[in-house]
Design a protein around this motif. Structure first.
Motif, PDB file in Angstrom:
ATOM      1  N   LEU A 185      74.941  21.519  -6.862  1.00 21.03           N
ATOM      2  CA  LEU A 185      73.946  20.975  -5.941  1.00 21.03           C
ATOM      3  C   LEU A 185      73.944  19.461  -6.112  1.00 21.03           C
ATOM      4  O   LEU A 185      73.856  18.967  -7.243  1.00 21.03           O
ATOM      5  CB  LEU A 185      72.563  21.554  -6.233  1.00 21.03           C
ATOM      6  N   THR A 186      74.036  18.712  -4.995  1.00 16.94           N
ATOM      7  CA  THR A 186      74.100  17.251  -5.032  1.00 16.94           C
ATOM      8  C   THR A 186      72.981  16.652  -4.196  1.00 16.94           C
ATOM      9  O   THR A 186      72.803  17.029  -3.031  1.00 16.94           O
ATOM     10  CB  THR A 186      75.451  16.734  -4.510  1.00 16.94           C
ATOM     11  N   VAL A 187      72.261  15.701  -4.799  1.00 18.26           N
ATOM     12  CA  VAL A 187      71.232  14.937  -4.086  1.00 18.26           C
ATOM     13  C   VAL A 187      71.809  13.570  -3.755  1.00 18.26           C
ATOM     14  O   VAL A 187      72.306  12.867  -4.645  1.00 18.26           O
ATOM     15  CB  VAL A 187      69.960  14.774  -4.940  1.00 18.26           C
ATOM     16  N   ASP A 188      71.724  13.184  -2.484  1.00 18.41           N
ATOM     17  CA  ASP A 188      72.194  11.874  -2.040  1.00 18.41           C
ATOM     18  C   ASP A 188      70.997  10.930  -1.996  1.00 18.41           C
ATOM     19  O   ASP A 188      70.092  11.085  -1.168  1.00 18.41           O
ATOM     20  CB  ASP A 188      72.834  11.999  -0.652  1.00 18.41           C
ATOM     21  N   LEU A 189      70.980   9.931  -2.880  1.00 16.39           N
ATOM     22  CA  LEU A 189      69.867   8.993  -2.947  1.00 16.39           C
ATOM     23  C   LEU A 189      69.922   7.926  -1.859  1.00 16.39           C
ATOM     24  O   LEU A 189      69.075   7.034  -1.819  1.00 16.39           O
ATOM     25  CB  LEU A 189      69.833   8.316  -4.322  1.00 16.39           C
ATOM     26  N   ALA A 190      70.894   8.017  -0.988  1.00 19.76           N
ATOM     27  CA  ALA A 190      71.059   7.140   0.189  1.00 19.76           C
ATOM     28  C   ALA A 190      71.670   5.783  -0.165  1.00 19.76           C
ATOM     29  O   ALA A 190      72.310   5.160   0.687  1.00 19.76           O
ATOM     30  CB  ALA A 190      69.742   6.946   0.935  1.00 19.76           C
ATOM     31  N   GLU A 191      71.499   5.310  -1.381  1.00 17.58           N
ATOM     32  CA  GLU A 191      72.115   4.064  -1.829  1.00 17.58           C
ATOM     33  C   GLU A 191      72.166   4.072  -3.352  1.00 17.58           C
ATOM     34  O   GLU A 191      71.505   4.883  -4.003  1.00 17.58           O
ATOM     35  CB  GLU A 191      71.331   2.846  -1.328  1.00 17.58           C
ATOM     36  N   VAL A 192      72.960   3.183  -3.893  1.00 15.53           N
ATOM     37  CA  VAL A 192      73.050   3.104  -5.350  1.00 15.53           C
ATOM     38  C   VAL A 192      71.703   2.674  -5.906  1.00 15.53           C
ATOM     39  O   VAL A 192      71.076   1.737  -5.419  1.00 15.53           O
ATOM     40  CB  VAL A 192      74.150   2.098  -5.766  1.00 15.53           C
ATOM     41  N   GLN A 193      71.255   3.394  -6.905  1.00 11.70           N
ATOM     42  CA  GLN A 193      69.953   3.140  -7.498  1.00 11.70           C
ATOM     43  C   GLN A 193      70.078   2.989  -9.012  1.00 11.70           C
ATOM     44  O   GLN A 193      71.036   3.456  -9.621  1.00 11.70           O
ATOM     45  CB  GLN A 193      68.987   4.302  -7.197  1.00 11.70           C
ATOM     46  N   ASN A 194      69.079   2.333  -9.595  1.00 15.61           N
ATOM     47  CA  ASN A 194      68.962   2.281 -11.057  1.00 15.61           C
ATOM     48  C   ASN A 194      68.211   3.521 -11.502  1.00 15.61           C
ATOM     49  O   ASN A 194      67.026   3.685 -11.201  1.00 15.61           O
ATOM     50  CB  ASN A 194      68.210   1.033 -11.506  1.00 15.61           C
ATOM     51  N   ILE A 195      68.892   4.397 -12.221  1.00  9.54           N
ATOM     52  CA  ILE A 195      68.332   5.690 -12.606  1.00  9.54           C
ATOM     53  C   ILE A 195      67.878   5.642 -14.059  1.00  9.54           C
ATOM     54  O   ILE A 195      68.597   5.144 -14.935  1.00  9.54           O
ATOM     55  CB  ILE A 195      69.374   6.804 -12.399  1.00  9.54           C
ATOM     56  N   ALA A 196      66.676   6.207 -14.296  1.00  9.73           N
ATOM     57  CA  ALA A 196      66.146   6.279 -15.659  1.00  9.73           C
ATOM     58  C   ALA A 196      66.204   7.694 -16.197  1.00  9.73           C
ATOM     59  O   ALA A 196      66.557   7.914 -17.354  1.00  9.73           O
ATOM     60  CB  ALA A 196      64.714   5.761 -15.697  1.00  9.73           C
ATOM     61  N   SER A 197      65.858   8.694 -15.370  1.00  6.61           N
ATOM     62  CA  SER A 197      65.849  10.075 -15.850  1.00  6.61           C
ATOM     63  C   SER A 197      66.090  11.033 -14.694  1.00  6.61           C
ATOM     64  O   SER A 197      65.881  10.692 -13.524  1.00  6.61           O
ATOM     65  CB  SER A 197      64.515  10.407 -16.531  1.00  6.61           C
ATOM     66  N   ILE A 198      66.552  12.226 -15.057  1.00  5.93           N
ATOM     67  CA  ILE A 198      66.786  13.307 -14.090  1.00  5.93           C
ATOM     68  C   ILE A 198      66.108  14.554 -14.658  1.00  5.93           C
ATOM     69  O   ILE A 198      66.379  14.948 -15.798  1.00  5.93           O
ATOM     70  CB  ILE A 198      68.293  13.550 -13.896  1.00  5.93           C
ATOM     71  N   SER A 199      65.248  15.148 -13.875  1.00  4.49           N
ATOM     72  CA  SER A 199      64.576  16.374 -14.308  1.00  4.49           C
ATOM     73  C   SER A 199      64.646  17.389 -13.173  1.00  4.49           C
ATOM     74  O   SER A 199      64.699  17.017 -11.999  1.00  4.49           O
ATOM     75  CB  SER A 199      63.130  16.091 -14.708  1.00  4.49           C
ATOM     76  N   PHE A 200      64.676  18.658 -13.559  1.00  2.43           N
ATOM     77  CA  PHE A 200      64.678  19.702 -12.530  1.00  2.43           C
ATOM     78  C   PHE A 200      64.025  20.971 -13.056  1.00  2.43           C
ATOM     79  O   PHE A 200      63.927  21.187 -14.264  1.00  2.43           O
ATOM     80  CB  PHE A 200      66.097  19.984 -12.015  1.00  2.43           C
ATOM     81  N   LEU A 201      63.590  21.796 -12.114  1.00  2.00           N
ATOM     82  CA  LEU A 201      62.938  23.062 -12.411  1.00  2.00           C
ATOM     83  C   LEU A 201      63.840  24.188 -11.938  1.00  2.00           C
ATOM     84  O   LEU A 201      64.136  24.296 -10.752  1.00  2.00           O
ATOM     85  CB  LEU A 201      61.582  23.137 -11.699  1.00  2.00           C
ATOM     86  N   HIS A 202      64.300  24.997 -12.902  1.00  2.00           N
ATOM     87  CA  HIS A 202      65.198  26.108 -12.596  1.00  2.00           C
ATOM     88  C   HIS A 202      64.388  27.354 -12.249  1.00  2.00           C
ATOM     89  O   HIS A 202      63.341  27.615 -12.868  1.00  2.00           O
ATOM     90  CB  HIS A 202      66.103  26.377 -13.800  1.00  2.00           C
ATOM     91  N   GLY A 203      64.880  28.134 -11.263  1.00  2.00           N
ATOM     92  CA  GLY A 203      64.142  29.312 -10.830  1.00  2.00           C
ATOM     93  C   GLY A 203      64.235  30.490 -11.777  1.00  2.00           C
ATOM     94  O   GLY A 203      63.508  31.477 -11.618  1.00  2.00           O
ATOM     95  N   GLY A 204      65.134  30.430 -12.758  1.00  2.00           N
ATOM     96  CA  GLY A 204      65.283  31.525 -13.711  1.00  2.00           C
ATOM     97  C   GLY A 204      66.042  32.718 -13.169  1.00  2.00           C
ATOM     98  O   GLY A 204      66.035  33.803 -13.762  1.00  2.00           O
ATOM     99  N   PHE A 205      66.725  32.527 -12.068  1.00  2.00           N
ATOM    100  CA  PHE A 205      67.421  33.630 -11.412  1.00  2.00           C
ATOM    101  C   PHE A 205      68.427  34.278 -12.359  1.00  2.00           C
ATOM    102  O   PHE A 205      69.201  33.598 -13.020  1.00  2.00           O
ATOM    103  CB  PHE A 205      68.134  33.106 -10.166  1.00  2.00           C
ATOM    104  N   GLY A 206      68.352  35.658 -12.440  1.00  2.00           N
ATOM    105  CA  GLY A 206      69.286  36.422 -13.240  1.00  2.00           C
ATOM    106  C   GLY A 206      68.793  36.776 -14.613  1.00  2.00           C
ATOM    107  O   GLY A 206      69.394  37.614 -15.287  1.00  2.00           O
ATOM    108  N   LEU A 207      67.698  36.155 -15.066  1.00  2.00           N
ATOM    109  CA  LEU A 207      67.240  36.419 -16.425  1.00  2.00           C
ATOM    110  C   LEU A 207      65.717  36.531 -16.498  1.00  2.00           C
ATOM    111  O   LEU A 207      65.187  37.502 -17.023  1.00  2.00           O
ATOM    112  CB  LEU A 207      67.738  35.323 -17.373  1.00  2.00           C
ATOM    113  N   ASN A 208      65.049  35.556 -15.993  1.00  2.00           N
ATOM    114  CA  ASN A 208      63.591  35.567 -16.075  1.00  2.00           C
ATOM    115  C   ASN A 208      62.950  35.034 -14.798  1.00  2.00           C
ATOM    116  O   ASN A 208      61.975  34.305 -14.825  1.00  2.00           O
ATOM    117  CB  ASN A 208      63.104  34.749 -17.283  1.00  2.00           C
ATOM    118  N   ALA A 209      63.558  35.416 -13.657  1.00  2.00           N
ATOM    119  CA  ALA A 209      63.034  34.957 -12.381  1.00  2.00           C
ATOM    120  C   ALA A 209      61.800  35.762 -11.991  1.00  2.00           C
ATOM    121  O   ALA A 209      61.603  36.905 -12.411  1.00  2.00           O
ATOM    122  CB  ALA A 209      64.098  35.068 -11.294  1.00  2.00           C
TER     123      ALA A 209
END
Length: 553
Positions: free
Chosen positions: A69-93
């Protein structure tokens, strides 16, 4: 991509800080392949909804060995952190809502199938017409993997009726109602009071994931910001400190060759929400301060604000310094030219502000004077007519560099050799000149040989022979006379010294006191009287003595 710092943290879901902003919110999202075209839209990963309801999350297709999965930020940005929430599919969904699926959930992923056409009566399906593709939809509704369902039968529960409805699913539908369906002409034949059971595959679909940041859609050529070790535990809430710059943020997973027993057989990306926190390009730090003004492309390191590269003419971590004296340009790599009086050149373009040293030209004073010119600003013309190559000269001094024609000398070949004179130095000095040296303009001799005289030593000096004889013997005569005088004086001194020495010895040996006549007895008698005190007055005494002396004489 530039260097970055990455720290992986399993924690609660991270939202943007007061200073940072969520750069991913509402941005375009692409996936390797959608699970289906009706549900699980990739945009659900950046809509701001942090629900883990499977229908509110993105999900890639089943049966794939790679997924991303790719997110396009529309332009080059200064990135500090990346966080995401997983749905738990296949194990604990979280199972899907039965009000939507008309399917009663089984939390273990293994159980009998029951569904309803209304809320009053429960039904089971006819086992003979419910195949594996249909069973995949059931596993998805339960929150388990749809890849390898197993169908089996158990005794029919009391008060559970058979449904006359059958389904023809292709396997990637979200609910059974999306499948083609129909009705049997009669109740299920040969059911013999059996009920359908389904066992779904389970497995971790998150473990082994990686995160990339790139400047182009070709994310594999970008920066690997994080790689999860499948042997390490990981929760559904993921936060990664990844200080870097980029436009595309990609979450990737693979099941190529993986034999770990807890992993899913196929790769899935089941992301409910992604946050990419940081600052707009040109800013850094918790307060999103502006990058230093001399950073290339106005980009800098996200934490400290250090420039990835400096504009021409600047150096230092934050490009805060001019190039050191004598250097200029990109990365201060180039050396200044021959600036006047060794003054530094312009630190950006290398131009000499005060002009060039003699012999050099050009804005950067890095070019010799053109042929035939020399000196400051190369504005003097080489004019060395007596130089072997009179069209060129030393670019700094103008001196002849190829040697002078015969009879000429000097740095500019303007002087005659010592034995020549004249405008063309083509007249030889007189042979009568001492060493044949003469004035280069007049030809006058500096001195003459022998008895010659005159400015050209053209005159012979007449000499008297007697005088000559005298002159020739004078030295000898004077020397002999002086030597004779010296010998005479020395002889006199020796003789005189001997004489004085001999006289002194004779005086000591032969000298005797003179003899005086013996006094008259009368005189002795008078002297005794005087001594004894018998004489009364001096007059009488002196008279007597006088008489005695007269007699003696």
């Amino acid at each position: 991509m530039e260097l970055f710092t990455c720290v992986f943290i399993v924690t609660s879901f991270v939202t943007q800080s007061l200073e940072y902003e969520n750069l991913a919110f509402g941005k375009p999202v692409n996936v390797s392949k959608r699970y289906n075209t009706k549900n699980f839209d990739p945009s659900l990963a950046v809509d701001g909804d942090v629900s883990t309801d499977l229908l509110k999350c993105s999900l890639t297709a089943s049966g794939e060995k790679e997924a991303w999965l790719t997110v396009d930020l529309a332009e080059v940005q200064n990135i500090a952190s990346i966080s995401f929430l997983h749905g738990g599919f296949g194990l604990n969904a979280m199972p899907m809502d039965p009000d939507k699926t008309k399917m009663y959930p089984v939390l273990s992923g293994n159980g009998t199938l029951q569904h309803s056409w209304n809320f009053d009566t429960n039904y089971t399906v006819c086992t003979s017409v419910f195949d594996n593709e249909d069973a995949k939809v059931v596993c998805l509704n339960w929150g388990y993997l749809p890849d390898k369902p197993v169908r089996y039968t158990v005794p029919l529960e009391r008060n559970l009726a058979y449904s006359r409805r059958y389904y023809q699913c292709i396997g990637n539908e979200t609910v059974l109602d999306e499948c083609k369906s129909g009705f049997l002409n009669s109740e299920c034949a040969y059911q013999q009071e059996k009920q359908l059971g389904i066992s779904c595959e389970s497995g971790d679909t998150l473990a082994g994931f990686s995160v990339y940041v790139s400047d182009t859609p070709d994310w594999k050529s970008g920066t690997l910001c994080y790689q999860h070790d499948i042997n390490e535990p990981v929760g559904n809430n993921v936060s990664i400190d990844c200080f870097t710059t980029g436009r595309y943020v990609t979450i990737y997973n693979s099941r190529n060759g993986s034999l770990h027993s807890t992993l899913s057989s196929f790769a899935y990306i089941n992301i409910c929400e992604v946050n990419v926190t940081g600052c707009d390009i040109g800013h850094y730090g918790d307060e999103c301060l502006s990058c230093p003004s001399h950073c290339v492309n106005n980009t800098c390191q996200m934490q400290a604000g250090h420039c990835f590269d400096c504009e021409d003419g600047y150096t230092g971590p934050m490009c805060e310094k001019d190039c050191t004296k004598g250097q200029y340009g990109q990365k201060c790599y180039f050396r200044c030219g021959n600036c006047l009086e060794e003054e530094p050149c312009h630190h950006i373009n290398g131009t000499c502000i005060s002009g060039c040293s003699p012999g050099w030209k050009g804005e950067m004073c890095d070019q010799n004077c053109d042929l035939g010119y020399f000196g400051f600003e190369c504005n003097s013309t080489c004019n060395i007519t007596n130089c072997v190559n009179n069209t060129s000269c030393d670019p700094i001094s103008g001196h002849c560099t190829s040697g002078c024609f015969s009879n000429f000398s000097g740095p500019f070949c303007q002087d005659c050799i010592p034995t020549s004179y004249g405008e063309q130095c083509n007249i030889s000095c007189s042979d009568l000149c001492q060493n044949k040296f003469c004035h280069q303009t007049t030809g006058h001799c500096f001195s003459c040989t022998g008895t010659r005289a005159g400015v050209f030593c053209e005159n012979e000096i007449a000499i008297d022979k007697s005088t000559d004889i005298f002159d020739s013997n004078a030295g000898f005569t004077i020397t002999s006379a002086l030597l004779g005088v010296f010998m005479i004086v020395t002889l006199i001194y020796v003789v005189k010294r001997k004489w004085f020495s001999s006289s002194a010895q004779n005086f000591e040996q032969n000298y005797e006191l003179p003899s005086f006549p013996k006094l008259n007895p009368e005189y002795d008698e008078i002297r005794n009287k005087s001594t004894g005190g018998e004489i009364d007055n001096n007059t009488s005494e002196y008279s007597e003595i006088a008489m005695v002396e007269a007699n003696v004489s």
